[in-house]
Write a protein that holds these residues in place. Structure first.
Motif, PDB file in Angstrom:
ATOM      1  N   ILE A  85       0.840  -1.201   0.000  1.00 35.54           N
ATOM      2  CA  ILE A  85       0.000   0.000   0.000  1.00 35.54           C
ATOM      3  C   ILE A  85       0.875   1.250   0.000  1.00 35.54           C
ATOM      4  CG2 ILE A  85      -1.657   1.307   1.425  1.00 35.54           C
ATOM      5  CD1 ILE A  85      -3.118  -1.370   1.821  1.00 35.54           C
ATOM      6  N   GLY A  86       1.960   1.211   0.765  1.00 35.21           N
ATOM      7  CA  GLY A  86       2.873   2.348   0.775  1.00 35.21           C
ATOM      8  C   GLY A  86       3.474   2.620  -0.597  1.00 35.21           C
ATOM      9  N   ALA A  87       3.834   1.560  -1.295  1.00 33.28           N
ATOM     10  CA  ALA A  87       4.400   1.714  -2.638  1.00 33.28           C
ATOM     11  C   ALA A  87       3.373   2.323  -3.581  1.00 33.28           C
ATOM     12  CB  ALA A  87       4.873   0.359  -3.172  1.00 33.28           C
ATOM     13  N   ASN A  88       2.123   1.925  -3.430  1.00 33.63           N
ATOM     14  CA  ASN A  88       1.064   2.484  -4.274  1.00 33.63           C
ATOM     15  C   ASN A  88       0.913   3.980  -4.030  1.00 33.63           C
ATOM     16  OD1 ASN A  88      -1.183   0.457  -5.779  1.00 33.63           O
ATOM     17  ND2 ASN A  88       0.368  -0.514  -4.498  1.00 33.63           N
ATOM     18  N   ILE A  89       0.979   4.373  -2.771  1.00 35.61           N
ATOM     19  CA  ILE A  89       0.817   5.798  -2.455  1.00 35.61           C
ATOM     20  C   ILE A  89       2.027   6.590  -2.929  1.00 35.61           C
ATOM     21  CG2 ILE A  89       0.618   7.464  -0.551  1.00 35.61           C
ATOM     22  CD1 ILE A  89      -1.052   5.270   0.920  1.00 35.61           C
ATOM     23  N   GLN A  90       3.223   6.038  -2.687  1.00 43.15           N
ATOM     24  CA  GLN A  90       4.408   6.762  -3.149  1.00 43.15           C
ATOM     25  C   GLN A  90       4.407   6.857  -4.676  1.00 43.15           C
ATOM     26  OE1 GLN A  90       8.461   5.318  -2.084  1.00 43.15           O
ATOM     27  NE2 GLN A  90       8.711   7.415  -1.375  1.00 43.15           N
ATOM     28  N   GLY A  91       3.968   5.794  -5.328  1.00 41.33           N
ATOM     29  CA  GLY A  91       3.927   5.785  -6.793  1.00 41.33           C
ATOM     30  C   GLY A  91       2.996   6.834  -7.364  1.00 41.33           C
ATOM     31  N   LEU A  92       1.963   7.127  -6.591  1.00 42.33           N
ATOM     32  CA  LEU A  92       0.993   8.139  -6.993  1.00 42.33           C
ATOM     33  C   LEU A  92       1.653   9.511  -7.196  1.00 42.33           C
ATOM     34  CD1 LEU A  92      -2.174   7.617  -6.816  1.00 42.33           C
ATOM     35  CD2 LEU A  92      -2.087   8.864  -4.676  1.00 42.33           C
ATOM     36  N   GLY A  93       2.619   9.829  -6.321  1.00 40.47           N
ATOM     37  CA  GLY A  93       3.289  11.127  -6.402  1.00 40.47           C
ATOM     38  C   GLY A  93       4.053  11.285  -7.705  1.00 40.47           C
ATOM     39  N   GLY A  94       4.889  10.293  -8.028  1.00 39.65           N
ATOM     40  CA  GLY A  94       5.666  10.353  -9.261  1.00 39.65           C
ATOM     41  C   GLY A  94       4.786  10.273 -10.496  1.00 39.65           C
ATOM     42  N   ARG A 110       7.139  23.655  -2.617  1.00 41.63           N
ATOM     43  CA  ARG A 110       7.269  23.760  -4.077  1.00 41.63           C
ATOM     44  C   ARG A 110       7.316  22.398  -4.760  1.00 41.63           C
ATOM     45  NH1 ARG A 110      10.221  28.230  -5.869  1.00 41.63           N
ATOM     46  NH2 ARG A 110       9.515  27.447  -7.881  1.00 41.63           N
ATOM     47  N   TYR A 111       7.517  21.366  -3.974  1.00 33.40           N
ATOM     48  CA  TYR A 111       7.631  20.012  -4.512  1.00 33.40           C
ATOM     49  C   TYR A 111       6.522  19.204  -3.860  1.00 33.40           C
ATOM     50  CZ  TYR A 111       9.712  15.485  -5.770  1.00 33.40           C
ATOM     51  OH  TYR A 111       9.936  14.224  -6.278  1.00 33.40           O
ATOM     52  N   ARG A 112       5.526  18.858  -4.653  1.00 29.18           N
ATOM     53  CA  ARG A 112       4.325  18.251  -4.077  1.00 29.18           C
ATOM     54  C   ARG A 112       4.486  16.742  -3.914  1.00 29.18           C
ATOM     55  NH1 ARG A 112      -1.633  18.279  -6.922  1.00 29.18           N
ATOM     56  NH2 ARG A 112      -2.658  16.990  -5.351  1.00 29.18           N
ATOM     57  N   VAL A 113       4.323  16.270  -2.694  1.00 29.16           N
ATOM     58  CA  VAL A 113       4.321  14.827  -2.434  1.00 29.16           C
ATOM     59  C   VAL A 113       2.895  14.416  -2.044  1.00 29.16           C
ATOM     60  CG1 VAL A 113       6.743  14.785  -1.701  1.00 29.16           C
ATOM     61  CG2 VAL A 113       4.941  15.128   0.007  1.00 29.16           C
ATOM     62  N   PRO A 114       2.573  13.129  -2.157  1.00 33.70           N
ATOM     63  CA  PRO A 114       1.217  12.698  -1.801  1.00 33.70           C
ATOM     64  C   PRO A 114       0.894  13.003  -0.332  1.00 33.70           C
ATOM     65  CG  PRO A 114       2.364  10.952  -2.985  1.00 33.70           C
ATOM     66  CD  PRO A 114       3.380  12.011  -2.665  1.00 33.70           C
ATOM     67  N   ARG A 115      -0.282  13.559  -0.125  1.00 36.55           N
ATOM     68  CA  ARG A 115      -0.759  13.829   1.229  1.00 36.55           C
ATOM     69  C   ARG A 115      -2.096  13.105   1.432  1.00 36.55           C
ATOM     70  NH1 ARG A 115       1.647  18.380   3.835  1.00 36.55           N
ATOM     71  NH2 ARG A 115       3.237  19.369   2.541  1.00 36.55           N
ATOM     72  N   PHE A 116      -2.629  13.210   2.642  1.00 37.10           N
ATOM     73  CA  PHE A 116      -3.836  12.447   2.970  1.00 37.10           C
ATOM     74  C   PHE A 116      -4.935  12.600   1.924  1.00 37.10           C
ATOM     75  CE2 PHE A 116      -1.791  11.981   7.021  1.00 37.10           C
ATOM     76  CZ  PHE A 116      -2.275  10.777   7.502  1.00 37.10           C
ATOM     77  N   ARG A 117      -5.147  13.841   1.455  1.00 37.94           N
ATOM     78  CA  ARG A 117      -6.259  14.068   0.537  1.00 37.94           C
ATOM     79  C   ARG A 117      -6.039  13.402  -0.832  1.00 37.94           C
ATOM     80  NH1 ARG A 117      -6.790  19.997   1.020  1.00 37.94           N
ATOM     81  NH2 ARG A 117      -7.464  19.907   3.187  1.00 37.94           N
ATOM     82  N   ASP A 118      -4.791  13.101  -1.156  1.00 33.00           N
ATOM     83  CA  ASP A 118      -4.493  12.479  -2.452  1.00 33.00           C
ATOM     84  C   ASP A 118      -4.691  10.973  -2.442  1.00 33.00           C
ATOM     85  OD1 ASP A 118      -3.482  14.949  -3.605  1.00 33.00           O
ATOM     86  OD2 ASP A 118      -1.754  14.682  -2.279  1.00 33.00           O
ATOM     87  N   MET A 172       5.512  -0.242  -9.337  1.00 28.34           N
ATOM     88  CA  MET A 172       5.819  -0.074 -10.755  1.00 28.34           C
ATOM     89  C   MET A 172       4.629   0.085 -11.696  1.00 28.34           C
ATOM     90  SD  MET A 172       8.951  -2.773 -10.842  1.00 28.34           S
ATOM     91  CE  MET A 172      10.305  -2.573  -9.669  1.00 28.34           C
ATOM     92  N   ALA A 173       3.495  -0.531 -11.347  1.00 30.59           N
ATOM     93  CA  ALA A 173       2.358  -0.496 -12.269  1.00 30.59           C
ATOM     94  C   ALA A 173       1.402   0.663 -11.967  1.00 30.59           C
ATOM     95  CB  ALA A 173       1.617  -1.825 -12.220  1.00 30.59           C
ATOM     96  N   VAL A 174       1.699   1.428 -10.934  1.00 33.71           N
ATOM     97  CA  VAL A 174       0.779   2.491 -10.501  1.00 33.71           C
ATOM     98  C   VAL A 174       0.603   3.562 -11.579  1.00 33.71           C
ATOM     99  CG1 VAL A 174       0.485   4.364  -8.819  1.00 33.71           C
ATOM    100  CG2 VAL A 174       1.225   2.099  -8.048  1.00 33.71           C
ATOM    101  N   ALA A 175       1.720   4.102 -12.071  1.00 30.74           N
ATOM    102  CA  ALA A 175       1.628   5.216 -13.031  1.00 30.74           C
ATOM    103  C   ALA A 175       0.914   4.812 -14.325  1.00 30.74           C
ATOM    104  CB  ALA A 175       3.018   5.783 -13.314  1.00 30.74           C
ATOM    105  N   PRO A 176       1.303   3.701 -14.968  1.00 29.73           N
ATOM    106  CA  PRO A 176       0.585   3.365 -16.199  1.00 29.73           C
ATOM    107  C   PRO A 176      -0.887   3.034 -15.961  1.00 29.73           C
ATOM    108  CG  PRO A 176       2.165   1.630 -15.624  1.00 29.73           C
ATOM    109  CD  PRO A 176       2.447   2.788 -14.729  1.00 29.73           C
ATOM    110  N   GLY A 204       3.924  11.374 -20.407  1.00 28.96           N
ATOM    111  CA  GLY A 204       5.072  11.806 -19.604  1.00 28.96           C
ATOM    112  C   GLY A 204       4.739  11.820 -18.123  1.00 28.96           C
ATOM    113  N   LEU A 205       5.717  11.436 -17.290  1.00 29.84           N
ATOM    114  CA  LEU A 205       5.559  11.537 -15.840  1.00 29.84           C
ATOM    115  C   LEU A 205       6.317  12.756 -15.354  1.00 29.84           C
ATOM    116  CD1 LEU A 205       6.064   7.835 -14.625  1.00 29.84           C
ATOM    117  CD2 LEU A 205       3.947   9.005 -15.290  1.00 29.84           C
ATOM    118  N   PRO A 206       5.709  13.555 -14.479  1.00 30.58           N
ATOM    119  CA  PRO A 206       4.367  13.405 -13.922  1.00 30.58           C
ATOM    120  C   PRO A 206       3.298  13.784 -14.942  1.00 30.58           C
ATOM    121  CG  PRO A 206       5.288  15.472 -13.191  1.00 30.58           C
ATOM    122  CD  PRO A 206       6.370  14.764 -13.972  1.00 30.58           C
ATOM    123  N   MET A 207       2.115  13.211 -14.780  1.00 29.89           N
ATOM    124  CA  MET A 207       1.096  13.392 -15.808  1.00 29.89           C
ATOM    125  C   MET A 207       0.282  14.660 -15.651  1.00 29.89           C
ATOM    126  SD  MET A 207      -0.195   9.492 -16.513  1.00 29.89           S
ATOM    127  CE  MET A 207      -0.199   8.874 -14.851  1.00 29.89           C
TER     128      MET A 207
END
Lengths: 726, 159
Positions: free
Chosen positions: A625-634, A654-662, A687-691, A707-710
């Motif tokens: 689950i952590g990997a899924n959330i971190q993957g969301l940011g990238g 200035r550099y947005r990372v995933p937060r609770f609302r995301d 690895m499969a989160v972004a696609p 392109g990432l980020p989308m």
């Protein structure tokens, strides 16, 4: 499972393999028992570590054997408690717990009786690093074999005591029992007064996963209470007697060299140590503020060099590609020309990924202390032995005079392979003659650490009228070779990695280039499915023979409800998957896009993951689950902006990372394969989160983001793959 | 040497001898050795340094030590009472709501602050009040569960 050969395909990375340490730790047996007290010890010591470690740092398609002789050892004390030693590092992935489970499981004693000593170059065996999801597939079997050997020793000792044959004796709950008589002896009784040591036999049968009793269970994190009470000391929390606080004066831009230096005012300040050594300038004082003030008074001039900017990043990477490439970075099967000729549909597309930062919440930090020419450093690093060797080399001392200790660390994600803060603290401490702590600021962390490499992926493909892949040509510029191979069946393939000049210092990152290669490949597969008007899951399965990968696709699709059709405007579903580092992953995502505002919201994700036999289901779920959330940011919004050799967004504001609302609703479907050896799990689930998300956005809107980020600024202003302007 | 500033931390009065504009975070960590409160960003963006000031969650990296004088401060070290964890700490422990756990002190203090003013928050309210706390490991769903669980156990303890 211990006898199976382990394949290791390392990455062409910049910092991983520059200086493979080749020194084997030797702790005289006498000292070992002096340190831990009497008892029984088992050493899994390899004879050819030196040779094996030298050959490991190679790269490419031609898989090398990972040295099987990564060492570990364990000790059974006179109190019956067991201490196991490994050079691995706890960085939040829960390795302390899962390795202790393995030892307790094989030794047949309670989990609480096992203590893990990790990542201390003076106490633990040499270890290449906590990298590449290797801890479970390599360290866990080593410890299990050591534990099995220890159990044999205990049984042997009991047999001798009772003057019976060892064969009939059983072990359970920290005791050896003779079923014939019912008598038993505790491990503590058997270890008392002994200094019995044994090298690990080459092959010792170990307990298969379907007979595990402690491994395979959701046991809570070891020492968890220390983390909820604030008592655990991360490196920045250490306070050595007489410790000073150090700060480093950073150059104005990358690659700048010092041309003028005046530190008169700083040197006049009392209680402040100022060091200038080449282009390194630092200060240490009784508190951070005084050290910073001293640096502020230093007058410097720098010669800067020209740099590209994030705006020209992708054209820069293409332009600066190395022309020559060797066999290790390309692979051809069949003829892609023939494959294109046979295709009913052709598709060419380019995908990009930006530089992103690890941004571990604990910044890089170190405490260094010199005493009688010997150096001890505490630092949050994934590679304590590499840091030790780096320190020894820089300070011209012997490795045996340097000790590196890694306290359980506030995460790393591949970002803490180097010893930068350790070098800085050690340089200041040497000048000060007192311990010095250096803790990087968030801005330093965002600027002077290294980044996940940016990359450009070009794909040319062809499919037959029935949707079967006929040709697959894949080029990756700069981001790397992890998971560059396609898992799909394609008769004609050309796959190639192109190294290029890289404008920013880059290195490892959770999942490495696999995230980029998955994104390109799985987005492209989705494009092909739509071109062929075949359901994206069906299209993948049609071209897939790997049963483990098919199983995770099926599991993810079933749990997610893939067959459901979209019911509302702006809703979209996407799927993606693949395999890497021995793990198999498939992710389904649902997005909701507001056509007016362009806001993209990931509503839910289902990730199915299979990594062989599961050691700790709860820990694994936490990782997935952590990997899924971190993957969301990238995937959605993280990227590093740079210009003139400066990072221009080096702050969380200035550099947005995933937060609770995301964070969407996330389901992890774990497939437990007790018939297969355990693989690592820290990386592949990202690895499969972004696609999956990108494919869902396409289904929702008809817009393909390559392109990432989308969507760093929402869909309407999406510059696919910011920072590119092309 | 700067004039001492008196702070009231975890029910104890303690003097610090730093410049009045020193961030409270630095005074806690470097002067008083209360290192359970973490540095994460220095700009009030990550929540790792959250403490309670007069009962309300605040970013200690953004508060000059002089502004904290004479107000009750609670840090992670002050939550455990007589060897018994605070219900929020217990709930984090029971839910395994951490990975590297570097953000945990800040998450716990923010949650304690929330539950003081809103003993039965909805998930949306928890998300709203923890929006300023970063967990880079991605443990968010478990943290939300832990806050719900803590709310329940506070209610049960109060009965």
């Amino acid at each position: 499972m211990s006898g199976s050969s382990i394949k290791f395909q390392p990455e062409p990375e910049r910092y991983e393999f520059t200086a493979a340490p080749m020194h084997r730790f030797e702790l005289p047996r006498r000292d070992f028992f002096k340190f831990l007290g009497a008892g029984i010890a088992v050493f899994a010591v390899a004879r050819d570590t030196l040779a094996a470690q030298e050959t490991a740092p190679t790269q490419g398609f031609h898989q090398e054997e990972l040295p099987k002789d990564i060492t570990a050892w364990l000790h059974i004390g006179e109190d019956g408690n067991v201490t196991a030693f490994t050079g691995k590092v706890e960085i939040g992935q829960n390795i302390r717990t899962s390795l202790a489970q393995t030892v307790a499981d094989e030794l047949h004693l309670p989990f609480e009786s096992v203590t893990m000593v990790t990542a201390d170059t003076a106490l633990t065996p040499f270890d290449f690093g906590t990298v590449g999801s290797r801890s479970m597939p390599t360290m866990s079997p080593q410890l299990r074999r050591a534990a099995a050997a220890a159990r044999d020793l205990l049984v042997g000792a009991a047999a001798k005591e009772w003057n019976v044959a060892a064969e009939g004796l059983t072990t359970a709950d920290g005791k050896v029992t003779d079923p014939a008589t019912g008598r038993s002896l505790r491990y503590a009784d058997l270890a008392r007064g002994k200094t019995l040591a044994q090298n690990l036999p080459a092959e010792d049968p170990v307990t298969p996963p379907d007979q595990w009793t402690i491994a395979g269970k959701s046991i809570p994190k070891k020492d968890a209470r220390a983390f909820v009470t604030g008592k655990h000391q991360y490196t920045p929390d250490l306070r050595r007697p007489g410790q000073l606080y150090g700060k480093v004066l950073r150059p104005p831009s990358f690659g700048a060299t010092l041309t003028s230096y005046d530190a008169k005012a700083a040197l006049a300040m009392s209680g402040v140590i100022v060091v200038r050594d080449g282009d390194f300038i630092g200060a240490a004082a009784g508190n951070e503020r005084d050290a910073s003030r001293a640096l502020e008074t230093i007058q410097t001039e720098w010669k800067e060099v020209s740099h590209t900017s994030s705006k020209e990043l992708f054209s820069y990477l293409k332009k600066n590609a190395t022309v020559k490439s060797d066999d290790r970075s390309r692979k051809t099967t069949g003829s892609v020309e023939d494959g294109f000729a046979a295709a009913a549909h052709r598709l060419d597309a380019t995908y990009t990924v930006a530089f992103i930062a690890h941004a571990p919440l604990e910044p890089r930090a170190a405490v260094a202390e010199w005493s009688d020419g010997k150096l001890t450093v505490w630092t949050g690093s994934q590679r304590p032995f590499a840091v030790r060797d780096e320190l020894a080399s820089v300070f011209h001392v012997s490795e045996s005079d340097v000790r590196v200790i890694v306290p359980d660390t506030g995460s790393a994600y591949g970002g803490k392979h180097t010893g930068d803060a350790a070098l800085e603290a050690a340089r200041l401490a040497r000048a000060a003659g007192r311990p010095v702590q250096v803790v990087w600021t968030r801005e330093e962390e965002f600027t002077w650490a290294y980044f996940r490499p940016a990359g450009v992926m070009e794909i040319k493909s062809g499919i037959a009228a029935d949707g079967a892949l006929t040709a697959w040509e894949f080029h990756n510029y700069n981001s790397g070779m992890s998971a560059i191979d396609t898992p799909y069946v394609v008769p004609n393939q050309h796959i190639q990695f192109h190294s290029t000049q890289c404008p920013l210092r880059s290195g490892s990152y959770r999942g490495l280039a696999a995230t980029a290669n998955f994104f390109a490949r799985e987005s492209h597969m989705d494009e092909l499915a739509h071109a062929a008007q075949i359901d994206p899951l069906e299209f993948r399965l049609k071209n897939l023979s790997d049963s483990r990968l098919r199983a995770v696709f099926d599991a993810a699709a079933k749990s997610f409800g893939w067959s459901h059709k979209k019911t509302q405007e702006g809703q979209g579903f996407g799927i993606a998957g693949g395999l890497e580092k021995g793990g198999y992953v498939a992710t389904c995502a649902e997005v909701s896009v507001d056509h007016t505002s362009g806001a993209v919201r990931v509503v839910r994700m289902t990730t199915a993951f299979e990594c062989g036999a599961i050691v700790n289901p709860d820990g694994l779920r936490n990782q997935v689950i952590g990997a899924n959330i971190q993957g969301l940011g990238g995937a959605l919004f993280e990227f590093i902006e740079f210009e003139n050799g400066r990072i221009t967004n080096p702050r969380f504001s200035r550099y947005r990372v995933p937060r609770f609302r995301d964070v969407p609703e996330i389901e992890a479907v774990l497939l437990d394969r007790k018939d297969l050896p355990s693989a690592g799990a820290g990386e592949t689930p990202i690895m499969a989160v972004a696609p999956a998300i990108g494919n869902a956005i396409f289904q929702a809107t008809g817009t393909r983001l390559r392109g990432l980020p989308m969507v760093p600024n929402g869909l309407n202003t999406a510059q696919s793959g910011v920072p590119s302007t092309s | 040497m700067a004039k001492p500033i008196e702070l009231e931390i975890n029910g104890k009065r303690q003097a610090v001898h730093c410049d009045p504009e020193t961030p409270l975070l630095t005074a806690l960590r470097d002067e008083l050795g209360l290192t359970g409160t973490k540095y994460g960003c220095g700009e009030g963006q990550c929540g790792a340094c959250t403490i309670l000031l007069s009962g309300a969650p605040r970013r200690s990296c953004q508060i000059p030590v002089s502004a904290a004088a004479a107000k009750p401060i609670t840090t992670i070290e002050g939550l455990e009472k007589d060897g018994r964890l605070h219900p929020v700490q217990q709930a984090f422990l029971d839910s395994g709501a951490f990975q590297c756990a570097y953000c945990t002190s800040g998450m716990i203090l923010s949650s304690v602050g929330l539950l003081r003013t809103n003993p039965h928050p909805t998930s949306a309210e928890i998300i709203q009040s923890l929006q300023g706390n970063i967990c880079r490991c991605g443990t968010h769903p478990r943290i939300i569960d832990a806050v719900h669980q803590a709310a329940k156990s506070i209610e049960e303890r109060g009965r």
